[in-house]
Design a protein around this motif. Sequence first.
Motif: not given
Length: 505
Positions: A45-52, A75-82
Amino acid sequence: MATTDRIQNSYLRSKVMSADDAASLIKSGDTVGMSGFTGSGYPKALPQALAGQIEAAHKAGDPFKIGLWTGASTGPELDGALAKADAIKYRLPYNSDPIEREKINRGEMEYFDLHLSHVAPMVWEGFFGNLDVAVIEVTGVKEDGSLIPATSIGNNKTWIDCADKVILEVNDWHDERMEGMHDIYYGTALPPNRVPIPMVHANDRIGQRTLRCDPHKVVGIIKTDLPDKNAPFPPLDDVSKTIAGHLMEFLKWEVQKGRLTNKLLPLQSGVGNVANAVLAGLRDSPFHDLMAYTEVIQDGMMDLIDDGKMLCASSTAFGMSDKAAIRFREKLDFYRDKIILRPQEISNHPEVIRRLGTISMNGMIEADIFGNINSTHVMGSRIMNGIGGSGDFTRNAYLSCFVSPSIAKKGDISTIVPHVSHADHITQDVQVIVTEQGLADLRGLSPKRRAELIIANCSHPDYKPQLEDYYERAKKNALGLHTPMLPSEALSWHQRFLEKKTMRA
């Protein structure tokens, strides 16, 4: 059980907040250590929020970026999103995300690739600078503030200990029955205060079941219910099965010669289709009462445990397919005393690997005729993923094996080349090379004998004449005959591919 019930410490329960609020605690220029090893146990959750938030900052003209440390790939929600948000200035120690890979290879992201066992001690030694924030996914928080780990340990212990601030994701998706699978050892120290790690068997437990965490370092907790995402394994193909067959015959020969027993020695296996084929080959083999001392537990090891072939698997993370993850949850009570998850500084520790006498089996991008191995770079310049733990195991294993098909790119690339375009594992560390063509046991052989055996046993028929021609000319024209090499031609195969899209002459 509701996620709030998993936060048993009343002080920490007051730290629950939204992912957006927690992400706002991370500032531009911060170095952030996040949990995760393969697609297991990483914050989602946090990496996606941070990416936004970083994307919004970029639109406003703010060049917001962070340094990102993990256990390995995530996973994609961390490395991919950032990576998509262009949020990462500096990355270590291992990556498999395709967006990150492209940014690294375009020079838009700094990347430091290092042996996984080296990460924690180098962080403690201060070589990488200060760790501002740790973001750790956990299964639960106990009343004393200690943390029940999730499906990976990785560098979580070090991140929590070293970070100025800690943010937790308490993920309800993880089964609470995992508590007790983890073995967190707190006995490591820097020189001159190091002491021996008290482990003599792969299934020894030497630590505690939870992670220590000072509650006052925790600045936020996010409640989630989100699954791990590991890349699915393709069906086993004939090439992978053939490679596995060669390796099984070799291990049987080692038993026949009295160098191994049918219990073998603790197994380490890299991630991938060939690795799973090798593990599948063990199911129908005469070997029994097996142990694993590795860094990732894949489907094949779970199959061996299910069959009763493997008594225990020790690692730092899971790397399960969706199907295997469902099976794991359904049979978790069965697996609990057969699987141990440890910090990666222990799962990959050279002292322990050497003491246990592991049999390491890792993939490769290419090998040269003298037995040097390239695990990380395509055509010498483009990083693929990283060295991961292969170096930790290769140099310290009882048997170090590298496996790969003999060709790639529909035959336009030979895996066996005159000289590797990048060397991760040198000839002194590499004992066995296996392709679908055959196996080369390199132990005790001089460079010339190694070259002859690798060309004869491991090269593809389409490229064998080219390799034989190069080697014969090298013996006549090289500066010396110990390791016959033609510097002007050593990388000509790679140059030919760059120019003509094939290594064929």
